[in-house]
Design a protein around this motif. Structure first.
Motif, PDB file in Angstrom:
ATOM      1  N   ILE A  47       0.869  -1.178   0.000  1.00 57.73           N
ATOM      2  CA  ILE A  47       0.000   0.000   0.000  1.00 57.73           C
ATOM      3  C   ILE A  47       0.906   1.228   0.000  1.00 57.73           C
ATOM      4  N   LEU A  48       0.869   1.958  -1.100  1.00 61.85           N
ATOM      5  CA  LEU A  48       1.691   3.157  -1.242  1.00 61.85           C
ATOM      6  C   LEU A  48       0.839   4.393  -0.998  1.00 61.85           C
ATOM      7  N   ILE A  49       1.350   5.305  -0.190  1.00 56.95           N
ATOM      8  CA  ILE A  49       0.653   6.548   0.120  1.00 56.95           C
ATOM      9  C   ILE A  49       1.557   7.717  -0.240  1.00 56.95           C
ATOM     10  N   ALA A  50       1.078   8.594  -1.127  1.00 53.80           N
ATOM     11  CA  ALA A  50       1.859   9.767  -1.542  1.00 53.80           C
ATOM     12  C   ALA A  50       3.269   9.359  -1.941  1.00 53.80           C
ATOM     13  N   SER A  51       3.352   8.345  -2.792  1.00 54.13           N
ATOM     14  CA  SER A  51       4.648   7.792  -3.172  1.00 54.13           C
ATOM     15  C   SER A  51       4.643   7.499  -4.675  1.00 54.13           C
ATOM     16  N   ALA A  52       5.661   6.776  -5.131  1.00 58.26           N
ATOM     17  CA  ALA A  52       5.768   6.430  -6.546  1.00 58.26           C
ATOM     18  C   ALA A  52       6.058   4.940  -6.694  1.00 58.26           C
ATOM     19  N   LYS A  53       5.524   4.354  -7.757  1.00 55.92           N
ATOM     20  CA  LYS A  53       5.748   2.935  -8.024  1.00 55.92           C
ATOM     21  C   LYS A  53       7.009   2.719  -8.865  1.00 55.92           C
ATOM     22  N   THR A  54       7.264   3.646  -9.799  1.00 58.82           N
ATOM     23  CA  THR A  54       8.414   3.548 -10.696  1.00 58.82           C
ATOM     24  C   THR A  54       9.037   4.928 -10.875  1.00 58.82           C
ATOM     25  N   LYS A  55      10.209   4.942 -11.496  1.00 59.93           N
ATOM     26  CA  LYS A  55      10.887   6.221 -11.732  1.00 59.93           C
ATOM     27  C   LYS A  55      10.085   7.123 -12.667  1.00 59.93           C
ATOM     28  N   ASN A  56       9.213   6.527 -13.482  1.00 60.02           N
ATOM     29  CA  ASN A  56       8.422   7.308 -14.431  1.00 60.02           C
ATOM     30  C   ASN A  56       7.332   8.134 -13.753  1.00 60.02           C
ATOM     31  N   GLU A  57       7.064   7.843 -12.472  1.00 57.44           N
ATOM     32  CA  GLU A  57       6.084   8.637 -11.742  1.00 57.44           C
ATOM     33  C   GLU A  57       6.735   9.795 -10.982  1.00 57.44           C
ATOM     34  N   LEU A  58       8.053   9.882 -11.062  1.00 60.76           N
ATOM     35  CA  LEU A  58       8.760  11.006 -10.469  1.00 60.76           C
ATOM     36  C   LEU A  58       8.785  12.167 -11.461  1.00 60.76           C
TER      37      LEU A  58
ATOM     38  N   ILE B   1      -1.390  -1.286  -4.159  1.00 59.30           N
ATOM     39  CA  ILE B   1      -2.499  -0.344  -4.026  1.00 59.30           C
ATOM     40  C   ILE B   1      -1.912   1.046  -3.820  1.00 59.30           C
ATOM     41  N   HIS B   2      -2.349   1.989  -4.630  1.00 59.01           N
ATOM     42  CA  HIS B   2      -1.762   3.331  -4.618  1.00 59.01           C
ATOM     43  C   HIS B   2      -2.806   4.361  -4.173  1.00 59.01           C
ATOM     44  N   ILE B   3      -2.465   5.113  -3.128  1.00 60.17           N
ATOM     45  CA  ILE B   3      -3.341   6.170  -2.605  1.00 60.17           C
ATOM     46  C   ILE B   3      -2.645   7.499  -2.841  1.00 60.17           C
ATOM     47  N   TYR B   4      -3.363   8.430  -3.468  1.00 68.65           N
ATOM     48  CA  TYR B   4      -2.692   9.672  -3.856  1.00 68.65           C
ATOM     49  C   TYR B   4      -3.616  10.875  -3.757  1.00 68.65           C
ATOM     50  N   GLY B   5      -3.014  12.023  -3.456  1.00 63.13           N
ATOM     51  CA  GLY B   5      -3.774  13.260  -3.338  1.00 63.13           C
ATOM     52  C   GLY B   5      -3.604  14.146  -4.556  1.00 63.13           C
ATOM     53  N   THR B   6      -4.663  14.821  -4.929  1.00 68.09           N
ATOM     54  CA  THR B   6      -4.628  15.647  -6.144  1.00 68.09           C
ATOM     55  C   THR B   6      -3.833  16.934  -5.960  1.00 68.09           C
ATOM     56  N   LYS B   7      -3.524  17.291  -4.720  1.00 69.82           N
ATOM     57  CA  LYS B   7      -2.779  18.518  -4.457  1.00 69.82           C
ATOM     58  C   LYS B   7      -1.365  18.236  -3.956  1.00 69.82           C
ATOM     59  N   ASP B   8      -0.819  17.108  -4.330  1.00 67.48           N
ATOM     60  CA  ASP B   8       0.548  16.770  -3.905  1.00 67.48           C
ATOM     61  C   ASP B   8       1.535  17.602  -4.723  1.00 67.48           C
ATOM     62  N   HIS B   9       2.325  18.429  -4.034  1.00 63.96           N
ATOM     63  CA  HIS B   9       3.277  19.294  -4.724  1.00 63.96           C
ATOM     64  C   HIS B   9       4.681  18.708  -4.777  1.00 63.96           C
ATOM     65  N   ILE B  10       4.926  17.637  -4.042  1.00 69.26           N
ATOM     66  CA  ILE B  10       6.243  17.006  -4.069  1.00 69.26           C
ATOM     67  C   ILE B  10       6.328  15.994  -5.202  1.00 69.26           C
ATOM     68  N   LEU B  11       5.293  15.163  -5.334  1.00 66.23           N
ATOM     69  CA  LEU B  11       5.185  14.219  -6.439  1.00 66.23           C
ATOM     70  C   LEU B  11       3.849  14.509  -7.131  1.00 66.23           C
ATOM     71  N   PRO B  12       3.849  15.380  -8.129  1.00 68.13           N
ATOM     72  CA  PRO B  12       2.600  15.835  -8.743  1.00 68.13           C
ATOM     73  C   PRO B  12       1.669  14.714  -9.186  1.00 68.13           C
ATOM     74  N   PHE B  13       0.390  14.914  -8.932  1.00 69.24           N
ATOM     75  CA  PHE B  13      -0.651  13.934  -9.214  1.00 69.24           C
ATOM     76  C   PHE B  13      -0.689  13.536 -10.690  1.00 69.24           C
ATOM     77  N   LYS B  14      -0.383  14.459 -11.570  1.00 66.73           N
ATOM     78  CA  LYS B  14      -0.481  14.189 -13.014  1.00 66.73           C
ATOM     79  C   LYS B  14       0.460  13.079 -13.464  1.00 66.73           C
ATOM     80  N   ASN B  15       1.509  12.817 -12.691  1.00 66.16           N
ATOM     81  CA  ASN B  15       2.488  11.801 -13.081  1.00 66.16           C
ATOM     82  C   ASN B  15       2.122  10.395 -12.623  1.00 66.16           C
ATOM     83  N   VAL B  16       1.085  10.288 -11.795  1.00 69.65           N
ATOM     84  CA  VAL B  16       0.830   9.039 -11.081  1.00 69.65           C
ATOM     85  C   VAL B  16      -0.464   8.368 -11.540  1.00 69.65           C
TER      86      VAL B  16
END
Length: 202
Positions: free
Chosen positions: A71-82, A157-172
């Protein structure tokens, strides 16, 4: 791979949760080597919950030992999500020229990046930064900007916020969206996160 203070608002009473302490990285240690050493503290076929950098580490650990679920929270699965500029910084070694003292300074920029708003959240942020070892922080940032993983782990399982400024939501590509929140969601949207975790762990 949980920073305990960031999960204080989540009720884990019905789960057998073990908080794994970070270990000190060896000088110039690779992310893979670090994951191999810390994985010695993990039980096989467990559910790994990783927040931010801890999620990336959970992905690396899952390559070493069998896990039931991640379970990933505000994180990345691969380098392509950075963000691409993170990877560029790693290629140019720009992270090496930023003083660690700057990264440990709390100000309006860090508040914006992490989505910290209330007085209690700022106090928590201050304590986390104060307690973070500068050597570990420098190593972790280098591990992030040079992360090479391209494999999405199974049962992730990936949990993500739309206002994440460290790892932008658009990449995930995410499974659960927390609207209008970011990197501090385990603190200020804890009940939503708690419900998802309980659902995934049953």
């Amino acid at each position: 791979m949980l920073t305990e203070e960031l999960f204080d608002n989540i009720d884990f009473s019905k789960q057998n949760v073990v908080f794994v302490d970070w270990i000190d990285p060896i000088k110039n240690e690779s992310f893979e080597s670090y994951a191999r050493r810390i994985s010695a503290d993990f039980e096989k076929d467990a559910v790994l919950i990783g927040l931010s950098f801890g999620g990336m580490l959970a992905v690396e650990v899952s390559k070493i030992i069998p896990v039931k679920k991640i379970i990933l929270i505000a994180s990345a699965k691969t380098k392509n999500e950075l963000p691409k500029h993170y990877r560029l910084a790693g290629m140019l070694k720009l992270n090496k020229i930023i003083p660690t003292s700057v990264l440990k300074t709390q100000n309006f920029i860090t508040h914006w990046l992490f989505g910290v708003q209330t007085k209690s959240e700022k106090e928590l942020m201050r304590n986390i930064l104060k307690d973070t070892d500068p050597h570990f922080l420098s190593w972790a940032i280098n591990a992030v900007v040079n992360w090479e993983n391209i494999l999405t782990p199974q049962n992730c399982i990936h949990i993500y916020g739309t206002k994440d400024h460290i790892l932008p939501f658009k990449n995930v590509k995410t499974d659960f969206i927390i609207k209008k929140d970011g990197h501090f969601m385990t603190v200020n949207r804890s009940k939503e996160i708690e419900c998802i975790i309980k659902e995934q762990c049953t």
